[in-house]
Design a protein around this motif. Structure first.
Motif, PDB file in Angstrom:
ATOM      1  N   ASN A  80      28.234 -15.911  26.320  1.00  0.00           N
ATOM      2  CA  ASN A  80      28.363 -17.265  26.814  1.00  0.00           C
ATOM      3  C   ASN A  80      26.967 -17.788  27.328  1.00  0.00           C
ATOM      4  OD1 ASN A  80      28.503 -19.479  28.871  1.00  0.00           O
ATOM      5  ND2 ASN A  80      30.372 -18.563  29.735  1.00  0.00           N
ATOM      6  N   VAL A  81      26.804 -18.724  26.549  1.00  0.00           N
ATOM      7  CA  VAL A  81      25.189 -19.330  26.606  1.00  0.00           C
ATOM      8  C   VAL A  81      24.766 -19.571  27.928  1.00  0.00           C
ATOM      9  CG1 VAL A  81      25.118 -20.326  24.386  1.00  0.00           C
ATOM     10  CG2 VAL A  81      25.916 -21.664  26.093  1.00  0.00           C
ATOM     11  N   ASP A  82      25.848 -19.704  28.980  1.00  0.00           N
ATOM     12  CA  ASP A  82      25.186 -20.321  30.442  1.00  0.00           C
ATOM     13  C   ASP A  82      25.075 -18.855  30.972  1.00  0.00           C
ATOM     14  OD1 ASP A  82      25.647 -23.003  29.969  1.00  0.00           O
ATOM     15  OD2 ASP A  82      27.900 -22.844  30.280  1.00  0.00           O
ATOM     16  N   HIS A  83      25.628 -17.910  30.505  1.00  0.00           N
ATOM     17  CA  HIS A  83      25.324 -16.383  31.217  1.00  0.00           C
ATOM     18  C   HIS A  83      24.913 -15.537  30.180  1.00  0.00           C
ATOM     19  CE1 HIS A  83      27.441 -18.239  34.511  1.00  0.00           C
ATOM     20  NE2 HIS A  83      28.228 -18.619  33.561  1.00  0.00           N
ATOM     21  N   PRO A  84      23.813 -15.572  29.572  1.00  0.00           N
ATOM     22  CA  PRO A  84      23.454 -14.670  28.532  1.00  0.00           C
ATOM     23  C   PRO A  84      22.919 -13.443  28.656  1.00  0.00           C
ATOM     24  CG  PRO A  84      21.459 -16.225  29.043  1.00  0.00           C
ATOM     25  CD  PRO A  84      22.729 -16.263  30.053  1.00  0.00           C
ATOM     26  N   TRP A  85      23.288 -12.849  29.845  1.00  0.00           N
ATOM     27  CA  TRP A  85      22.536 -11.411  30.476  1.00  0.00           C
ATOM     28  C   TRP A  85      23.936 -10.612  30.512  1.00  0.00           C
ATOM     29  CZ3 TRP A  85      21.834 -16.147  32.943  1.00  0.00           C
ATOM     30  CH2 TRP A  85      22.627 -16.203  33.817  1.00  0.00           C
ATOM     31  N   ARG A  86      23.711  -9.269  30.811  1.00  0.00           N
ATOM     32  CA  ARG A  86      24.790  -8.383  31.218  1.00  0.00           C
ATOM     33  C   ARG A  86      24.692  -8.240  32.632  1.00  0.00           C
ATOM     34  NH1 ARG A  86      25.091  -3.182  27.396  1.00  0.00           N
ATOM     35  NH2 ARG A  86      25.479  -4.520  25.391  1.00  0.00           N
ATOM     36  N   ASN A  87      25.723  -7.969  33.312  1.00  0.00           N
ATOM     37  CA  ASN A  87      25.817  -7.972  34.910  1.00  0.00           C
ATOM     38  C   ASN A  87      26.683  -6.606  35.063  1.00  0.00           C
ATOM     39  OD1 ASN A  87      26.149  -7.640  37.846  1.00  0.00           O
ATOM     40  ND2 ASN A  87      26.416  -9.980  37.896  1.00  0.00           N
ATOM     41  N   SER A  88      25.668  -5.414  35.002  1.00  0.00           N
ATOM     42  CA  SER A  88      26.797  -4.090  34.907  1.00  0.00           C
ATOM     43  C   SER A  88      27.123  -3.927  36.530  1.00  0.00           C
ATOM     44  CB  SER A  88      25.792  -3.084  34.548  1.00  0.00           C
ATOM     45  OG  SER A  88      25.629  -3.226  33.027  1.00  0.00           O
ATOM     46  N   GLU A  89      26.293  -4.382  37.484  1.00  0.00           N
ATOM     47  CA  GLU A  89      26.810  -4.028  38.984  1.00  0.00           C
ATOM     48  C   GLU A  89      28.095  -4.746  39.093  1.00  0.00           C
ATOM     49  OE1 GLU A  89      24.757  -5.521  43.000  1.00  0.00           O
ATOM     50  OE2 GLU A  89      23.784  -4.433  41.634  1.00  0.00           O
ATOM     51  N   ARG A  90      28.475  -5.913  38.701  1.00  0.00           N
ATOM     52  CA  ARG A  90      29.615  -6.690  38.992  1.00  0.00           C
ATOM     53  C   ARG A  90      30.678  -6.527  38.063  1.00  0.00           C
ATOM     54  NH1 ARG A  90      30.422 -13.026  40.526  1.00  0.00           N
ATOM     55  NH2 ARG A  90      32.635 -12.794  40.929  1.00  0.00           N
ATOM     56  N   TYR A  91      30.033  -6.306  36.633  1.00  0.00           N
ATOM     57  CA  TYR A  91      31.347  -6.548  35.697  1.00  0.00           C
ATOM     58  C   TYR A  91      31.495  -5.101  35.011  1.00  0.00           C
ATOM     59  CZ  TYR A  91      31.202 -11.566  36.647  1.00  0.00           C
ATOM     60  OH  TYR A  91      31.564 -12.683  37.239  1.00  0.00           O
ATOM     61  N   LEU A  92      31.148  -4.140  35.299  1.00  0.00           N
ATOM     62  CA  LEU A  92      31.263  -2.981  34.501  1.00  0.00           C
ATOM     63  C   LEU A  92      32.581  -2.108  34.975  1.00  0.00           C
ATOM     64  CD1 LEU A  92      29.669  -1.288  31.939  1.00  0.00           C
ATOM     65  CD2 LEU A  92      28.526   0.010  33.615  1.00  0.00           C
ATOM     66  N   ARG A  93      33.331  -2.821  34.636  1.00  0.00           N
ATOM     67  CA  ARG A  93      34.744  -2.486  35.071  1.00  0.00           C
ATOM     68  C   ARG A  93      35.882  -3.484  34.204  1.00  0.00           C
ATOM     69  NH1 ARG A  93      36.423  -6.408  38.201  1.00  0.00           N
ATOM     70  NH2 ARG A  93      34.857  -7.320  39.592  1.00  0.00           N
ATOM     71  N   ASP A  94      37.121  -2.833  34.238  1.00  0.00           N
ATOM     72  CA  ASP A  94      38.185  -3.719  33.822  1.00  0.00           C
ATOM     73  C   ASP A  94      38.434  -5.088  34.658  1.00  0.00           C
ATOM     74  OD1 ASP A  94      38.514  -1.663  31.851  1.00  0.00           O
ATOM     75  OD2 ASP A  94      40.231  -0.688  33.122  1.00  0.00           O
ATOM     76  N   THR A  95      38.614  -6.136  33.920  1.00  0.00           N
ATOM     77  CA  THR A  95      39.034  -7.500  34.419  1.00  0.00           C
ATOM     78  C   THR A  95      40.547  -7.328  34.452  1.00  0.00           C
ATOM     79  OG1 THR A  95      37.185  -8.428  33.346  1.00  0.00           O
ATOM     80  CG2 THR A  95      39.159  -9.889  33.964  1.00  0.00           C
ATOM     81  N   VAL A  96      40.967  -7.548  35.932  1.00  0.00           N
ATOM     82  CA  VAL A  96      42.633  -7.631  35.955  1.00  0.00           C
ATOM     83  C   VAL A  96      43.024  -8.865  36.641  1.00  0.00           C
ATOM     84  CG1 VAL A  96      44.463  -6.348  37.006  1.00  0.00           C
ATOM     85  CG2 VAL A  96      42.566  -5.050  36.191  1.00  0.00           C
ATOM     86  N   ILE A  97      43.777  -9.541  36.090  1.00  0.00           N
ATOM     87  CA  ILE A  97      44.342 -10.813  36.496  1.00  0.00           C
ATOM     88  C   ILE A  97      45.792 -10.734  36.801  1.00  0.00           C
ATOM     89  CG2 ILE A  97      42.348 -12.187  35.897  1.00  0.00           C
ATOM     90  CD1 ILE A  97      44.138 -13.512  33.723  1.00  0.00           C
ATOM     91  N   GLU A  98      46.217 -11.629  37.884  1.00  0.00           N
ATOM     92  CA  GLU A  98      47.689 -11.596  37.919  1.00  0.00           C
ATOM     93  C   GLU A  98      48.258 -12.884  37.398  1.00  0.00           C
ATOM     94  OE1 GLU A  98      49.154 -10.494  41.714  1.00  0.00           O
ATOM     95  OE2 GLU A  98      47.627  -9.054  41.855  1.00  0.00           O
ATOM     96  N   LEU A  99      49.196 -12.717  36.903  1.00  0.00           N
ATOM     97  CA  LEU A  99      50.077 -14.085  36.453  1.00  0.00           C
ATOM     98  C   LEU A  99      50.818 -14.848  37.313  1.00  0.00           C
ATOM     99  CD1 LEU A  99      51.199 -12.947  32.669  1.00  0.00           C
ATOM    100  CD2 LEU A  99      49.415 -14.322  33.420  1.00  0.00           C
TER     101      LEU A  99
END
Length: 80
Positions: A61-80
């Protein structure tokens, strides 16, 4: 970009709404079920990408070109 992901979310939501209305009026067919599944998959991909404000692997994503391992180094789980 965030704006293109937002556009994609609106487009997929519109297509899903159109298809759900048509799906309710017609008989089930394998192609119809497959299209329904593809639209739901597209919806999940776009929603997860919007929630994940970072770039990693194939997700860039050009708006967020970096990695954020502290927050996102896990699975993304959403509920429908």
């Amino acid at each position: 970009s965030d704006s293109l992901l937002e556009e994609a979310e609106h487009a997929v939501t519109a297509r899903r709404s159109e298809w759900e209305a048509a799906f309710a009026r017609t008989a089930c067919s394998p192609d119809g079920v497959e299209l329904r599944n593809l639209l739901q998959t597209a919806d999940l991909i776009v929603r997860c990408a919007r929630l994940r404000a970072e770039s990693r692997g194939l997700h860039y994503n050009v708006d967020h070109p970096w990695r954020n391992s502290e927050r996102y180094l896990r699975d993304t789980v959403i509920e429908l």
